[in-house]
Design a protein around this motif. Structure first.
Motif, PDB file in Angstrom:
ATOM      1  N   PHE A 129      65.516  18.327  83.867  1.00 32.92           N
ATOM      2  CA  PHE A 129      64.835  18.555  85.140  1.00 32.92           C
ATOM      3  C   PHE A 129      65.650  19.442  86.078  1.00 32.92           C
ATOM      4  O   PHE A 129      65.736  19.199  87.275  1.00 32.92           O
ATOM      5  N   ARG A 157      68.598  24.117  90.837  1.00 35.78           N
ATOM      6  CA  ARG A 157      68.182  22.951  91.603  1.00 35.78           C
ATOM      7  C   ARG A 157      67.356  22.019  90.722  1.00 35.78           C
ATOM      8  O   ARG A 157      66.922  22.379  89.642  1.00 35.78           O
ATOM      9  N   ASP A 158      67.173  20.784  91.216  1.00 36.47           N
ATOM     10  CA  ASP A 158      66.343  19.828  90.504  1.00 36.47           C
ATOM     11  C   ASP A 158      64.895  20.288  90.550  1.00 36.47           C
ATOM     12  O   ASP A 158      64.472  20.884  91.534  1.00 36.47           O
ATOM     13  N   VAL A 159      64.169  19.953  89.511  1.00 37.50           N
ATOM     14  CA  VAL A 159      62.730  20.167  89.561  1.00 37.50           C
ATOM     15  C   VAL A 159      62.224  19.300  90.706  1.00 37.50           C
ATOM     16  O   VAL A 159      62.519  18.114  90.762  1.00 37.50           O
TER      17      VAL A 159
END
Lengths: 351, 381
Positions: A129, A157-159
């Motif tokens: 993710f 970045r994170d999903v």
């Protein structure tokens, strides 16, 4: 903790400087114990009003999580005085240098091998993710055994949760997908896949496939190459925040430009450069396409072409002071170490 | 390199923190931690920090004081720095000046209120160049490095909230049920349960506790009808409850289904569904589960005082679900420990809920060797 930190620090020796940027310097060094060569990325702190640079935080956070053969490995982190040091595995070259080295000849199996390693690295990020958001040949590093590793997580970045706004000013322009150029604030792992498609095309052509001179020109370049998208082909794109109407370019078969590539390669390329991000292929599915199982087999990494000359000190992208919208400069930074482009890039385009 | 499970502490470790070793009593430590988290949340909420960043900030705070003492590191400054770092790590930066100015401003307005006079300054940012703010700002920046070092630069946190949202959706609960669970989760940040249990157990606490502490009028019929004694509701969290008995070595292998809702970005169908949602900018309660259940499982098995170590040898036939619920029971008890430090009216409300909490606890199996004295804690607020 302090003792642990000191112990880690003592484990490595810092030797020559191999790169310098506004937010970090990179040194070549050794692990004292094992003699293993490492790269030490020293993040400068205390220069920014807001403490440690956000790119550094992102990089540390994501590299702590990601362990995969095709993702650069972070061996340790330590702080010395008021500096943060990331100890990374040392990689000798990158895909950009290889593409540019005109003395090297690429066989179809070589390209397949690099593509497979890239997609495996990207797939691992996406499974965890994490969006990379800055894939380009220059960020695909290669070790002395020919293994390719996805590197530079300074923009990752994170999903995000669906509907959460993210900045669209990410990914170096030539590798940036049309949805970002149209200002989409909610996007997905598909943005990385577009970049992978551009990298694939660049491997086949030995020159950047979609080199736009500014954001508008980038879209124009994309549409000239792939045809202007119809509403049916990419539903909803006309309502994206910065949508503007472009000239209607006809769709040209990819085979025309990539005449040397087989049908299975064209299939992969077409699926990566699909306009509708919802339908763009995922890294995992791309790896299951016939292209990767058909002959010729991917070249074993140690047999891949590698440049004869040493890795030159690599200019690091300059970093912005604030976290927001710091990505535009990344594309600009790209031009900084491509001086031949600077002139054209500054040209104002009244499209 | 940091180990994955370095952040799950045993009961022993939780009871013998650096602060306790340096002479603070356990109850004073809890009081100070609550004060720090309250301060963090107060500044964070005023600065409109997103809830995921708030959760991480609180966790950083609790983790920090597992390695440093409260006596040596100022609670408020640490709390503020945790907030600052968490926002940065979640890609939602708040400027150090803004947070520092806000903190000084709040202090001044508290003092002013206590003395019954009006505040001189109207806006936090009006005081940003004053020495108090500049000093705090400098302290926060130097604390940032200490914090990072203490956290061994390990900033990624697995959040319980997405697990709750997924479970609520699969049970077709109402929005307000989830709001109540979120409220419990927020309150749980004041306790240190996230130091001892993986996100799944924290999620279970937040999921079950509204049934005992929320006004029934706010809860949906579907939620109120859940029979907590029947473990089947755990299925909503991807826990396999079909097998009644497993072998003694509860390694969780068969106990947790590999995430029925785990949203692998690599799967075509999943990615498409998620993408289409995002592209349309659809909001609502949709949350992307940041980590698959497989990871949750791994995480859970990593727990040091897991069944393998702690379960008495004469009860070798407990399922994974059984252990989860034993942990949930312990965690609820530890959560209840914070009640007596809360404001008087909140405490009075929880007092009234005591019977309901006890009833909920009785639905879950009890760990024989639990170090948390249930009756004593329930009696104390």
């Amino acid at each position: 903790m302090e003792q642990l930190n000191t112990a880690i620090m003592k484990r490595y020796s810092k030797e020559r400087k191999v790169g310098e940027g506004t937010y970090a310097s990179v040194y070549q060094g050794h692990c004292v114990e094992t003699g293993r060569m490492v790269a030490i990325k020293k993040i400068k702190i205390g220069q920014f009003k807001d403490g440690l640079d956000m790119s550094a935080i992102r990089e540390v956070k994501f590299l702590q999580e990601l362990k995969h053969e095709n993702v650069i490995e972070m061996l340790d982190v330590f702080s010395a005085k008021q500096n943060l040091n990331l100890v990374l595995e040392f990689l000798t070259t990158d895909l950009e240098l290889i593409i540019k080295d005109r003395s090297l000849i690429f066989r179809p199996g070589d390209i397949k091998s690099w593509m497979a390693m890239t997609l495996r690295g990207v797939d691992w990020c996406h499974r965890n993710f994490i969006l990379h958001r800055d894939l380009k040949p220059n960020n695909l590093l290669i070790n002395d055994k020919g293994i390719l590793k996805v590197a530079d997580f300074g923009l990752a970045r994170d999903v995000a949760d669906p509907g959460m706004k993210m900045t669209c000013q990410v990914i170096t322009r030539w590798y940036r997908p049309p949805e970002l150029l149209f200002g989409a604030r909610a996007y997905s792992s598909a943005v990385d896949i577009w970049s992978v498609g551009c990298i694939f095309a660049e491997l086949l052509l030995r020159t950047p496939y979609l080199p736009g001179e500014n954001d508008i020109e980038q879209l124009n370049t994309i549409f000239r190459a792939l045809g202007t998208p119809k509403e049916s082909e990419w539903p909803g794109h006309t309502s994206l925040p910065s949508y503007i109407k472009f000239q209607d370019y006809p769709k040209q078969p990819l085979e025309d430009l990539f005449s040397a590539a087989g049908n299975d390669a064209i299939e992969l390329l077409g699926k990566c450069l699909h306009y509708n991000p919802h339908e763009r292929i995922s890294a995992g599915s791309a790896l299951r396409l016939p292209y990767f199982s058909n002959q010729p087999k991917p070249t074993p990494p140690p047999l891949l072409p590698k440049p004869l000359k040493e890795l030159e000190p690599r200019a690091l992208p300059p970093d912005a002071v604030t976290g927001q919208g710091n990505n535009k400069r990344k594309a600009d930074g790209e031009q900084d170490h491509k001086p031949d482009l600077r002139k054209v890039a500054r040209k104002i385009d009244f499209q | 390199m940091a180990r994955r499970d370095q952040w799950i502490f045993s009961d022993e470790e939780v009871l013998h923190t650096p602060s306790v070793a340096a002479g603070l009593s356990a109850s004073d430590e809890l009081r100070d931690r609550i004060r720090g988290v309250n301060w963090l949340l107060r500044i964070g909420v005023t600065a409109r920090v997103r809830s995921d960043s708030l959760y991480n900030a609180c966790l950083y705070f609790h983790r920090f004081y597992m390695r440093k003492s409260l006596q040596q590191h100022d609670v408020e400054q640490t709390a503020l720095t945790c907030l600052f770092l968490a926002c940065k790590a979640q890609d939602a930066m708040k400027h150090v000046t803004q947070l520092a100015a806000l903190a000084v401003f709040k202090h001044r307005s508290d003092t002013a209120k206590a003395q019954g006079r009006a505040m001189r300054d109207k806006e936090p940012m009006h005081i940003k160049d004053e020495p108090d703010v500049v000093r705090l700002q400098e302290n926060m920046l130097s604390c940032e490095i200490t914090l990072l070092r203490t956290l061994t630069f390990d900033l990624a946190v697995r959040q319980p909230f997405p697990l709750i949202v997924d479970a609520a959706r699969s049970l077709q609960l109402k929005r307000f049920d989830v709001v109540m669970m979120h409220a419990v989760l927020n309150d749980s940040m004041r306790s240190n349960i996230a130091l001892s249990y993986p996100p799944l157990v924290v999620a279970l606490v937040a999921f079950t506790l509204p049934s005992a502490v929320a006004d029934e009028a706010y809860l949906s019929g579907t939620y109120r009808d859940i029979n907590w004694q029947d473990q089947r509701w755990l299925g909503a969290f991807g826990v396999d409850v079909s097998a009644d008995v497993s072998d003694g070595h509860d390694n969780g292998d068969q106990a947790l289904q590999p995430g029925k809702r785990s949203r692998s970005v690599s799967g075509d169908g999943d990615a498409t569904a998620n993408n289409s949602k995002r592209m349309k900018g659809e909001s609502g309660s949709g949350h992307t589960n940041v980590h698959s259940s497989q990871e949750v499982k791994a995480d859970y098995t990593d727990r040091p005082n897991d069944a393998n170590n702690n379960a008495p040898s004469h009860t070798p036939t407990h399922t994974h679900a059984h252990h989860l619920l034993m942990d949930t029971r312990d965690a609820i008890i530890r959560f209840a420990m914070i009640f007596r430090y809360l404001d008087r009216d909140v405490r009075a409300r929880q007092q009234a809920n005591k019977g309901r909490i006890a009833a909920l606890l009785s639905c879950f199996p009890k760990r024989h060797d639990s170090v948390w004295a249930e009756d004593e804690i329930l009696g104390s607020f």
